[in-house]
Write a protein that holds these residues in place. Sequence first.
Motif, PDB file in Angstrom:
ATOM      1  N   LEU A 109      31.768  46.630  50.718  1.00 23.62           N
ATOM      2  CA  LEU A 109      32.623  46.926  49.572  1.00 23.62           C
ATOM      3  C   LEU A 109      31.931  46.539  48.281  1.00 23.62           C
ATOM      4  O   LEU A 109      31.235  45.529  48.227  1.00 23.62           O
ATOM      5  N   PRO A 110      32.153  47.306  47.208  1.00 27.80           N
ATOM      6  CA  PRO A 110      31.661  46.847  45.909  1.00 27.80           C
ATOM      7  C   PRO A 110      32.347  45.524  45.571  1.00 27.80           C
ATOM      8  O   PRO A 110      33.501  45.302  45.931  1.00 27.80           O
ATOM      9  N   LEU A 111      31.644  44.651  44.890  1.00 27.82           N
ATOM     10  CA  LEU A 111      32.186  43.325  44.606  1.00 27.82           C
ATOM     11  C   LEU A 111      33.495  43.367  43.833  1.00 27.82           C
ATOM     12  O   LEU A 111      34.336  42.500  44.001  1.00 27.82           O
ATOM     13  N   GLN A 112      33.688  44.373  42.996  1.00 23.85           N
ATOM     14  CA  GLN A 112      34.925  44.430  42.221  1.00 23.85           C
ATOM     15  C   GLN A 112      36.148  44.707  43.102  1.00 23.85           C
ATOM     16  O   GLN A 112      37.272  44.501  42.667  1.00 23.85           O
ATOM     17  N   ASN A 113      35.962  45.128  44.339  1.00 26.17           N
ATOM     18  CA  ASN A 113      37.077  45.387  45.255  1.00 26.17           C
ATOM     19  C   ASN A 113      37.416  44.187  46.135  1.00 26.17           C
ATOM     20  O   ASN A 113      38.315  44.273  46.959  1.00 26.17           O
ATOM     21  N   ILE A 114      36.707  43.103  45.981  1.00 28.90           N
ATOM     22  CA  ILE A 114      36.944  41.921  46.796  1.00 28.90           C
ATOM     23  C   ILE A 114      37.889  40.992  46.048  1.00 28.90           C
ATOM     24  O   ILE A 114      37.639  40.650  44.897  1.00 28.90           O
ATOM     25  N   PRO A 115      38.986  40.570  46.689  1.00 31.62           N
ATOM     26  CA  PRO A 115      39.923  39.654  46.034  1.00 31.62           C
ATOM     27  C   PRO A 115      39.212  38.382  45.583  1.00 31.62           C
ATOM     28  O   PRO A 115      38.278  37.914  46.237  1.00 31.62           O
ATOM     29  N   TYR A 116      39.677  37.815  44.470  1.00 34.73           N
ATOM     30  CA  TYR A 116      39.035  36.632  43.910  1.00 34.73           C
ATOM     31  C   TYR A 116      39.548  35.335  44.531  1.00 34.73           C
ATOM     32  O   TYR A 116      38.802  34.380  44.673  1.00 34.73           O
ATOM     33  N   SER A 117      40.814  35.284  44.902  1.00 36.28           N
ATOM     34  CA  SER A 117      41.377  34.027  45.381  1.00 36.28           C
ATOM     35  C   SER A 117      42.158  34.221  46.675  1.00 36.28           C
ATOM     36  O   SER A 117      42.504  35.342  47.046  1.00 36.28           O
ATOM     37  N   LEU A 118      42.452  33.105  47.325  1.00 33.90           N
ATOM     38  CA  LEU A 118      43.219  33.109  48.564  1.00 33.90           C
ATOM     39  C   LEU A 118      44.586  33.749  48.352  1.00 33.90           C
ATOM     40  O   LEU A 118      45.078  34.483  49.200  1.00 33.90           O
ATOM     41  N   ARG A 119      45.186  33.518  47.204  1.00 32.12           N
ATOM     42  CA  ARG A 119      46.509  34.075  46.901  1.00 32.12           C
ATOM     43  C   ARG A 119      46.505  35.592  46.799  1.00 32.12           C
ATOM     44  O   ARG A 119      47.541  36.219  46.958  1.00 32.12           O
TER      45      ARG A 119
END
Length: 94
Positions: free
Chosen positions: A6-16
């Motif tokens: 996945l492109p990095l911008q599609n990866i969630p930033y936090s556990l929440r």
Amino acid sequence: MPGNALPLQNIPYSLRQLSKPQARFCLSVARFIESELSIALTGSRILVGLSGGADSCTLLLCLHYLAGIKKFSLCAAHLDHALRPSSAAEAEWC
């Protein structure tokens, strides 16, 4: 970026930001590390070996999400053994 990553911008930033099953998986990784491996995460410095494959990327992301709630520092290290034709692209992505 290798293969189907996945492109990095599609990866969630936090556990929440993860779905409930994804968040539960990350929390189970923390429980495994702390109870089965007897490694205290809080206050630790963790180094993850990163190949660029799905398993090491998943581990790195899980630990990234856990670092915020368990208060540990996290780094990744990559070594390209050049064993596969795709290894150079994976090394660049990592």
